[in-house]
Design an enzyme around this catalytic site. Structure first.
Site, mmCIF file in Angstrom:
data_model
loop_
_atom_site.group_PDB
_atom_site.id
_atom_site.type_symbol
_atom_site.label_atom_id
_atom_site.label_comp_id
_atom_site.label_asym_id
_atom_site.label_seq_id
_atom_site.Cartn_x
_atom_site.Cartn_y
_atom_site.Cartn_z
ATOM 1 N N CYS A 82 0.831 -1.199 0.000
ATOM 2 C CA CYS A 82 0.000 0.000 0.000
ATOM 3 C C CYS A 82 0.870 1.255 0.000
ATOM 4 C CB CYS A 82 -0.920 0.005 1.224
ATOM 5 S SG CYS A 82 -1.974 1.464 1.332
ATOM 6 N N CYS A 109 -0.945 6.255 6.885
ATOM 7 C CA CYS A 109 -2.149 5.601 7.404
ATOM 8 C C CYS A 109 -1.795 4.663 8.556
ATOM 9 C CB CYS A 109 -2.824 4.821 6.272
ATOM 10 S SG CYS A 109 -4.238 3.841 6.818
ATOM 11 N N CYS A 135 -6.944 1.422 -0.642
ATOM 12 C CA CYS A 135 -6.649 0.629 0.560
ATOM 13 C C CYS A 135 -6.628 -0.834 0.148
ATOM 14 C CB CYS A 135 -7.701 0.865 1.643
ATOM 15 S SG CYS A 135 -7.422 -0.152 3.120
ATOM 16 N N PHE A 178 -21.218 -17.603 24.736
ATOM 17 C CA PHE A 178 -21.024 -16.354 23.987
ATOM 18 C C PHE A 178 -21.408 -16.594 22.524
ATOM 19 C CE2 PHE A 178 -17.941 -16.559 27.444
ATOM 20 C CZ PHE A 178 -18.099 -15.347 28.086
ATOM 21 N N ASN A 232 -23.047 -17.827 14.967
ATOM 22 C CA ASN A 232 -21.992 -18.162 14.013
ATOM 23 C C ASN A 232 -21.494 -19.594 14.175
ATOM 24 O OD1 ASN A 232 -20.024 -17.283 11.943
ATOM 25 N ND2 ASN A 232 -18.525 -17.572 13.563
ATOM 26 N N GLU A 255 -25.863 -16.258 25.597
ATOM 27 C CA GLU A 255 -25.320 -14.931 25.312
ATOM 28 C C GLU A 255 -25.796 -13.962 26.375
ATOM 29 O OE1 GLU A 255 -23.216 -12.453 24.481
ATOM 30 O OE2 GLU A 255 -22.918 -13.693 22.708
ATOM 31 N N ASN A 304 -25.789 -13.202 32.161
ATOM 32 C CA ASN A 304 -24.559 -12.449 32.350
ATOM 33 C C ASN A 304 -23.404 -13.439 32.506
ATOM 34 O OD1 ASN A 304 -22.403 -10.892 33.141
ATOM 35 N ND2 ASN A 304 -23.592 -9.602 34.529
ATOM 36 N N ASP A 331 -16.458 -18.831 22.845
ATOM 37 C CA ASP A 331 -15.963 -17.777 21.945
ATOM 38 C C ASP A 331 -16.242 -16.414 22.564
ATOM 39 O OD1 ASP A 331 -15.054 -16.315 19.794
ATOM 40 O OD2 ASP A 331 -16.862 -16.610 18.597
ATOM 41 N N CYS A 351 -9.867 -13.944 20.881
ATOM 42 C CA CYS A 351 -9.323 -12.790 20.172
ATOM 43 C C CYS A 351 -8.301 -12.049 21.036
ATOM 44 C CB CYS A 351 -10.439 -11.843 19.740
ATOM 45 S SG CYS A 351 -11.457 -11.228 21.092
#
Length: 438
Positions: free
Chosen positions: A49, A59, A141, A279, A284, A300, A335, A356, A393
Site C-alpha cells: 500500500c 495511514c 486501501c 457467547f 456463528n 449470550e 450475564n 468464543d 481474540c
C-alpha cells in the site's frame, strides 16, 4: 538491548541493524522511532500500500506490511505460546497449523473516519494517521475489498457535495455476500437534497446500501426499506447468517469459514451429543453445531441478541438443505461475567463446549469450572464436558483462562494455534482445545 535496557523500536525487525531516535525513556526500557535501516532482515518486504509507513501522515490502519506475511504468522504463534507459558503456566501438547487466508482485500468490516478540511476545501475518508487524530489522505486501501477501495474517492466526492459535509464524522462499513452496507453517522438531520444524493450514489454503485445513524446504535436504520438482506453464508453447513451492519461479525469472512470448520472438526461433535455454545452471538457457531449435534444450547449476555439468534435459527430451520431439520436448539440470555458453579450446573450436562468470548475472556466461566472441580460434593452431582474448544481474540485472557482449566479444573491443553484473522496487524486470534483428564 542497550547496556541491559530493552529498547523497543517501532518498524524495526529482529536481527536488523538500524538507527533510531528515542522518544520515551523509562527505568527499565525505552521506546524509539526507526530512522534508517542499515542492514535489512531477510523477512522485510516492500509494503504493497502506498499509504503505509512510519512517517507523519501515513495511514495507521496497518502496522506490519513491511514484514513478510508468513513471518507475521510466526510472530503471532510465538505470542500465543509465550502467553500460555508465562501467564497460563502451561504448554499445549500440540501446536495446530495456523489458519491463514488472503492477505489482501480481507477486511469486510471497517470504521472509516470522515473529515471536511475547510482550509483545503476537500473531504477525507479513511483510517486515522499513525499516532494521530487526523484522517489519512487515502486514495486506495489494499486490505479493504477491491470494490470498497474503489469507492474511497467517489465517497469523498459525494460527501464534498452534501450540505451536511461538516457534520458527518464517520461511515461504518459492513460487507455481506451480496450487499455493501454503509452506516452514515450524521450529527444533524439530513436535507432532502442530501438524501437524494445518497440514493443516487447507491444507484450508481450496485450493491451499496445506505443506513443512517443520527444518534446511538439504537437509532441505526435503513435509508430505504426493501432490497437485498445483508448476510453471509457458511456453505459447508448450509447456513445463512443475516446481520445488521452494526452487529458483531468477524472482519474476515474467508477466515471465519475456515475457523468454524476447524472448530467443529476439533470439537468432534457426534450425532447423539449435547453441546453448549458460550457467547453464541448471532449463532456463528451455534447454527453449524445444530447440523451435527443432537441438541445445542446457545448462551449470550443480551436478550436482544438472543432474540436475533432465535430468528436466525428459525430462518435456517425453514430452509435447511434437503428439508432436514436442524437439531433442537435453545437460546438463553445470561450475564456470562458473573457465572457461579450453581448457574453452571443449572444448564445441565453437555458432552462438548464451544467458547468464543470477547477480549475480556471467559474468566468467570473458567473459575466456576475450577470451583466445581475443587468441591467434591458439587463435583459428584455434575459431569464436566469431555472437550472444550476455546476461540479467542486475546491471547492474554485465553492464557489466563487456560491456566484455570489446566491447573485447577482437571483439563489438559491438547492443542493450540493461531488464526490470522487480521493480516498486517499485530492482532492475534487463536484457538485452543482442552480435554478432560481421565
Amino acid at each position: 538491548r542497550d547496556d541491559g535496557k530493552v529498547v523497543f523500536i517501532e518498524g524495526a525487525l529482529p536481527f536488523e541493524q538500524v538507527s533510531a531516535s528515542v522518544y520515551r525513556k523509562k527505568p527499565t526500557f525505552e521506546k524509539a522511532t526507526l530512522m534508517a535501516v542499515l542492514r535489512e532482515s531477510s523477512q522485510r518486504v516492500r509494503p504493497q500500500c502506498p499509504h503505509f509507513g512510519l512517517h507523519t501522515g501515513a495511514c495507521g490502519g496497518c502496522k506490519m506490511q513491511h514484514l513478510h506475511v508468513g513471518a507475521q504468522v510466526a510472530v503471532k504463534q510465538r505470542v500465543l505460546e509465550d502467553n500460555l507459558r508465562h501467564i497460563g503456566k502451561l504448554r499445549a501438547d500440540n501446536i495446530l497449523r495456523p489458519i491463514e487466508g488472503p492477505a489482501w482485500g480481507y477486511r469486510y468490516r471497517a470504521r472509516l473516519s470522515v473529515r471536511y478540511v475547510r482550509k483545503k476545501g476537500e473531504v477525507l475518508v479513511g483510517f486515522h494517521e499513525r499516532k494521530s487524530g487526523y484522517v489519512a489522505d487515502m486514495r486506495e486501501c489494499h486490505v479493504l475489498p477491491r470494490h470498497v477501495s474503489d469507492l474511497l474517492l467517489p465517497l469523498r466526492a459525494l460527501i464534498a457535495g452534501m450540505d451536511a459535509k461538516e457534520t458527518l464524522p464517520q461511515i461504518e462499513l459492513a460487507c455481506g455476500d451480496t450487499v455493501t452496507a454503509m452506516v452514515l453517522r450524521h450529527m444533524e438531520p439530513l436535507s432532502a437534497g442530501d438524501l437524494g444524493k445518497l440514493r443516487a450514489f447507491a444507484l450508481a454503485h450496485p450493491g451499496v446500501q445506505w443506513w443512517l445513524q443520527p444518534g446511538g446504535l439504537e437509532t441505526v436504520r435503513l435509508l430505504d426499506e426493501g432490497g437485498a438482506v445483508l448476510s453471509y453464508g457458511l456453505p459447508e453447513f448450509g447456513v445463512l447468517m443475516p446481520f445488521k451492519p452494526t452487529d458483531f461479525t468477524q472482519v474476515n469472512p474467508h477466515i471465519n469459514q475456515v475457523l468454524v470448520s476447524r472448530a467443529l472438526r476439533l470439537l468432534d461433535v457426534q450425532s447423539h451429543e449435547r453441546v453448549i455454545d458460550w457467547f453464541c452471538g448471532l449463532g456463528n457457531f451455534t447454527l453449524p453445531l445444530a447440523t451435527r449435534a443432537a441438541s445445542v444450547l446457545g448462551i449470550e449476555g443480551s436478550e436482544a441478541l438472543v432474540a436475533r439468534s432465535r430468528q436466525n435459527y428459525k430462518l435456517n430451520q425453514a430452509v435447511a438443505p434437503g428439508n432436514t431439520a436442524l437439531a433442537a436448539t435453545e437460546f438463553v440470555a445470561r450475564n456470562l461475567f458473573e457465572m457461579t458453579p450453581q448457574l453452571l450446573m443449572a444448564d445441565g450436562v453437555a458432552d462438548k463446549w464451544l467458547v468464543d468470548p470477547p477480549r475480556e475472556g471467559a474468566f468467570a466461566l473458567a473459575k466456576a469450572m475450577a470451583d466445581l472441580h475443587s468441591d467434591s460434593e458439587l463435583r459428584g452431582a455434575w459431569t464436566p464436558p469431555r472437550r472444550i474448544v476455546y476461540v479467542s481474540c486475546n491471547p492474554a485472557t485465553l492464557a489466563r483462562d487456560a491456566g484455570l482449566l489446566v491447573n485447577q479444573a482437571g483439563y489438559r491443553c491438547s492443542a493450540a494455534g493461531v488464526v490470522n484473522m487480521f493480516p498486517h496487524t499485530a492482532h492475534v486470534e487463536s484457538i485452543a482445545v482442552f480435554d478432560l483428564e481421565t
